[in-house]
Every structure is written in C-alpha cells, then in structure tokens.
Design a protein around this motif. Structure first.
Motif: not given
Length: 196
Positions: A9, A30, A32, A47, A74-75, A144, A148, A152
């Motif tokens: 991450r 994931t 981003r 993503r 992200e993950q 968030a 952030e 988005e």
C-alpha cells in the motif's frame, strides 16, 4: 516470460514521465490512477482491479509514450509482470490474451466516458454523494480528507468543504478530521440519484 510481482500500500507503480517497461496483470489489490495539474489539483481517473487493464500502461505500450499519470497502490497488489517484448509477442500469437486485453480496453474507455459525463453533465452534489457512497466502509464511514474527496470529484478542496458543511447542516453527514460519517444513507442516496 512473466514474473511475479507485489507492491505494498502506498507504493508508486508508475509516475508521470516514466517509461513503460511492460504490462502488469493484477491477481489481487487495487491501483489508483490519477493526474495532477501544475496548480496541484488532482483528479482520480480510475482504479485498476484484478481482471482490469490500466489504460495508461496500454497507451504507453502502444504509442511508446511515457506515463502522463500516476499509479499508486491502494490495497496491496500481487500479480504478474509481462515485459514489453513478451506483451507484443502475446498480442500477436495468443488470441485469448489479445481478446482479453481489447475487451478490458473497451471497458476502460466506457469508464472514461462515464467520468466525462459525471464531470460535464452531473451536478456537484450528486457527484459528491456518489463518491461518498462508493468509498464508505462497512460502518458507513468514508476515511478521506477533503482534498482526497476533491480528487475523487474533480473539484477543489474548498468547494468540497463547503458542500460537506451543507450536507452536515442538513443532517446527512457528520464531519471529523480525515473522515465523513454518513448519518442519513437514504438522504445521500436521493442526492446520488439526482441527474441534475
């Protein structure tokens, strides 16, 4: 040919100006993908999840250009890395691989179209409500910052802060440092369904 890769991450998978060395197929995690303007404003483009393609990577491989965006994990990510030469060999020789890549590219273009429609044709409160619903965890909390959330929603941090304050005034959300708790889910969903 393909090599196993993993990223933790926060790791940068690619950055603007970097050359593309090959193609990554995700098995988990994931990434981003976002762009940042000279004024510091950031917008999240999409993503990348397992089975999906990074359009930035595909474009760089096809056109030979450097990355124009940034890819951040992200993950935690696990997958396989296919070097550029092997990617082109697979595209030429493996019909199933080629079909999977082109199908994923077509799907990603659909994502881009939806992003343009959201920014150009959808009211800001609707966009913000949709992002809050998409990013909430199992306890209806969005972890968030306002900055952030601005990335988005393709907007500015100050504007996000003003609209969240209005949402809070209406009893829809509760604001705390680095998080937004959704108090009235049905109210937020009504805003998200508005096409205005």
């Amino acid at each position: 040919m393909a090599q196993k890769v993993s990223f933790e991450r926060g790791a940068h998978v690619f950055s603007p100006g970097q050359e593309c060395a090959g193609f990554v197929r995700l098995e988990s995690g994931t990434i981003r993908v976002s762009m940042t303007a000279a004024n510091g404003r950031e917008v999240v483009l999409y993503r990348v999840l397992p089975g999906e393609i990074c359009l930035q990577t595909f474009s760089c491989l096809v056109d030979g250009h450097c990355y124009a965006a940034e890819g951040v994990v992200e993950q935690p990510v696990a997958g396989e890395f296919i070097p550029k030469s092997a990617f082109w060999r697979l595209m030429g020789e493996d019909e199933a691989f080629r079909r999977d890549v082109f199908s994923a590219v077509a799907q990603r273009f659909g994502d881009y179209q939806r992003l343009v429609e959201e920014v150009a044709l959808t009211g800001f409160d609707t966009r913000l409500a949709r992002v809050l619903l998409r990013l909430r965890d199992g306890k209806d909390v969005v972890h968030a910052t306002h900055g952030e959330l601005a990335a988005e929603t393709a907007s500015g941090r100050a504007f996000v802060s003003r609209r969240l304050a209005e949402f809070a005034h209406r009893g829809l959300v509760e604001l705390a440092r680095g998080q937004v708790s959704l108090l009235d889910i049905s109210g937020v969903e009504r805003i998200a369904e508005d096409d205005g």
